[in-house]
Design an enzyme around this catalytic site. Structure first.
Site, PDB file in Angstrom:
ATOM      1  N   ARG A  37       0.835  -1.218   0.000  1.00  0.00           N
ATOM      2  CA  ARG A  37       0.000   0.000   0.000  1.00  0.00           C
ATOM      3  C   ARG A  37       0.864   1.261   0.000  1.00  0.00           C
ATOM      4  O   ARG A  37       0.469   2.280  -0.573  1.00  0.00           O
ATOM      5  CB  ARG A  37      -0.957  -0.004   1.199  1.00  0.00           C
ATOM      6  CG  ARG A  37      -2.143  -0.930   0.989  1.00  0.00           C
ATOM      7  CD  ARG A  37      -3.147  -0.861   2.127  1.00  0.00           C
ATOM      8  NE  ARG A  37      -4.324  -1.667   1.806  1.00  0.00           N
ATOM      9  CZ  ARG A  37      -5.296  -1.942   2.656  1.00  0.00           C
ATOM     10  NH1 ARG A  37      -5.256  -1.480   3.896  1.00  0.00           N
ATOM     11  NH2 ARG A  37      -6.334  -2.662   2.285  1.00  0.00           N
ATOM     12  N   LYS A 198     -16.492 -19.296   2.612  1.00  0.00           N
ATOM     13  CA  LYS A 198     -17.928 -19.248   2.941  1.00  0.00           C
ATOM     14  C   LYS A 198     -18.734 -18.425   1.944  1.00  0.00           C
ATOM     15  O   LYS A 198     -18.311 -17.331   1.566  1.00  0.00           O
ATOM     16  CB  LYS A 198     -18.098 -18.616   4.320  1.00  0.00           C
ATOM     17  CG  LYS A 198     -17.557 -19.474   5.431  1.00  0.00           C
ATOM     18  CD  LYS A 198     -17.869 -18.835   6.744  1.00  0.00           C
ATOM     19  CE  LYS A 198     -17.545 -19.764   7.888  1.00  0.00           C
ATOM     20  NZ  LYS A 198     -17.738 -19.110   9.167  1.00  0.00           N
ATOM     21  N   GLY A 355      -8.620  -9.495   0.170  1.00  0.00           N
ATOM     22  CA  GLY A 355      -7.702 -10.144   1.107  1.00  0.00           C
ATOM     23  C   GLY A 355      -6.852 -11.289   0.598  1.00  0.00           C
ATOM     24  O   GLY A 355      -5.741 -11.099   0.099  1.00  0.00           O
ATOM     25  N   GLY A 378     -12.374  -5.036   2.010  1.00  0.00           N
ATOM     26  CA  GLY A 378     -13.812  -4.773   2.097  1.00  0.00           C
ATOM     27  C   GLY A 378     -14.324  -3.891   0.968  1.00  0.00           C
ATOM     28  O   GLY A 378     -15.418  -4.125   0.437  1.00  0.00           O
TER      29      GLY A 378
HETATM   30  C1  3PG Z   1      -8.729  -2.094   4.929  1.00  0.00           C
HETATM   31  O1  3PG Z   1      -7.622  -2.469   5.361  1.00  0.00           O
HETATM   32  O2  3PG Z   1      -9.509  -2.861   4.322  1.00  0.00           O
HETATM   33  C2  3PG Z   1      -9.069  -0.649   5.040  1.00  0.00           C
HETATM   34  O3  3PG Z   1      -8.009   0.071   5.553  1.00  0.00           O
HETATM   35  C3  3PG Z   1     -10.343  -0.434   5.839  1.00  0.00           C
HETATM   36  O4  3PG Z   1     -10.142  -0.740   7.195  1.00  0.00           O
HETATM   37  P1  3PG Z   1     -11.408  -0.883   8.171  1.00  0.00           P
HETATM   38  O5  3PG Z   1     -12.095  -2.177   7.777  1.00  0.00           O
HETATM   39  O6  3PG Z   1     -10.852  -0.909   9.568  1.00  0.00           O
HETATM   40  O7  3PG Z   1     -12.311   0.301   7.912  1.00  0.00           O
END
Ligand code: 3PG
Length: 396
Positions: A37, A198, A355, A378
């Site tokens: 990042r 899942k 992820g 996310g």
């Molecule tokens: C992540 O690593 O997906 C982002 O930085 C968002 O982090 P958070 O889920 O704590 O908002």
């Protein structure tokens, strides 16, 4: 996708530019263990600094929930960022108020500072007007370069865009362009691969993709839930049996939309998920009652590769098997190499994210060989669900 202004349209010379970055990187004992990042952020900071901006980096780190948690300080990450940009990076012990003002006021054109974790203040996650005002007082221009935090409607990801002239940073721009090319205006046929353990975490992703793509490949543990819903015996495999009706509804809606659902035709099974465990390759309708499915089998890989060769766009989220443990990485790695070859040949646009996916592609050695690999977790999932991300919308 919301239309947005890029850094090419911003006059930043001598201006105080607030850059919302995502410095939420993996750290162990005060050391950054994966700097991807930071590497991706560096071009935006360097571009701004070279144009004479006073660059002020804002970010969250972890989830301190309004408390000053020392382990969640951005200080060590600011030091790691300095290495990536190849110049000194100042640090302020707070992101608003006198400590922040002192550091910001001392910045010369071309210099960079990082301010302390935004989430030490509850106003950040609450998108609170007074907190937005306090942040805005430190800058003249707002640049959002944190796609991976754009699914949060927080003060620094959403609120600031309404009170300062707002632009997308280089990384945000690249991400939005890649995602648009993969799902919103893709070259067809489009294949999506969705894996992971899942389906409960990816129901909206599967539903949205089934309505949009031509081929939807379901792999990983979540394929077992679909197989079970179709009456296939899956032995001791991971399975969300209570979601059988949901899985059948997704299959039905895909059929109506003309989306071809691709499930494994064979599998690699074992007693359990252990390195060096004895494995067996079996047809999908011959999984022994005392075994677990831990990867898709070679016939599935061959069929998947053949199908992918007929597609122009690939969108990939989630591994096909339990790739962290050998030899259950075989299918994911084989398909990853094939996708990289097709990208190299120029016949495929391949965009991946979320992820585990980045870890799997890096493990296969092709993390930099697809068209675009997102570092977002996310946010990438919410985008695949078809949701409008507040941080992106606010730039429009
Ligand atoms: C992540 O690593 O997906 C982002 O930085 C968002 O982090 P958070 O889920 O704590 O908002």
């Amino acid at each position: 996708m919301a239309r947005f202004k890029t850094l090419d349209q911003a006059d930043v010379n001598n201006k105080r530019v607030l850059v919302r970055a995502d410095l939420n990187v993996p750290v162990k004992e005060g050391r950054v263990t994966d700097a991807t990042r930071l590497v991706r952020l560096a071009p935006t900071l360097t571009d701004l600094a070279n144009k004479g901006a006073r660059v002020i980096v804002l970010s969250h780190f972890d989830r301190p929930k309004g408390q000053r948690v020392p382990e969640m300080s951005l200080k060590p990450i600011a030091a790691a960022l300095a290495k990536e940009v190849g110049k000194a990076v100042a640090f302020a012990e707070d992101c608003i108020g006198p400590a922040a003002e002192k550091v910001v006021n001392a910045l010369q054109p071309g210099q960079i500072a990082v301010l302390e974790n935004l989430r030490y203040h509850t106003g950040e996650e609450a998108n609170d007007a007074a907190f937005i005002k306090a942040l805005a007082a430190l800058g003249d221009i707002y640049v959002n370069d944190a796609f991976s935090a754009a699914h949060r409607a927080h003060a620094s990801t959403e609120g600031l865009a309404h009170v300062l002239p707002a632009y997308a940073g280089r990384q945000m721009q690249a991400e939005l362009e890649a995602l648009t090319a993969a799902l919103e205006q893709p070259q067809k046929p489009v294949m999506a691969i969705v894996g992971g353990s899942k389906i409960s975490t990816k129901l909206d992703v599967l539903t949205n993709l089934a309505a949009k793509v031509d081929v939807l490949v379901i792999g990983g543990g979540m394929a077992n839930t679909f197989l079970n819903a179709q009456g296939v015996a899956i032995g001791k495999s991971l399975c969300e049996k209570d979601l059988a009706d949901t899985a059948r509804a997704i299959l039905e809606s895909a059929k109506k939309a003309g989306c071809d659902i691709f499930l494994p035709s064979d599998a690699v099974v074992a007693d359990g998920l252990k390195e060096g465990v004895a494995t067996q390759t079996v047809a999908i309708n011959a999984v022994p009652a005392d075994k677990m499915i831990l990867d898709v089998g070679p016939a599935t890989v061959k069929a998947l590769k053949d199908k992918l060769a007929t597609c122009k766009t690939l969108l990939w989220n989630g591994p096909l098997g339990a790739f962290e443990v050998k030899p259950f990485d075989a299918a994911t790695f084989a398909v990853a190499h094939h996708a990289a070859d097709l990208v190299k040949k120029g016949s495929l646009i391949a965009v991946a994210g979320g992820g585990d996916t980045v870890g799997a592609l890096n493990g296969a050695g092709v993390g930099d060989k697809l068209t675009y690999v997102s570092t977002a977790g996310g946010a990438f999932l919410e985008w695949m669900e078809g949701k409008e991300l507040p941080g992106v919308k606010a730039l429009g």
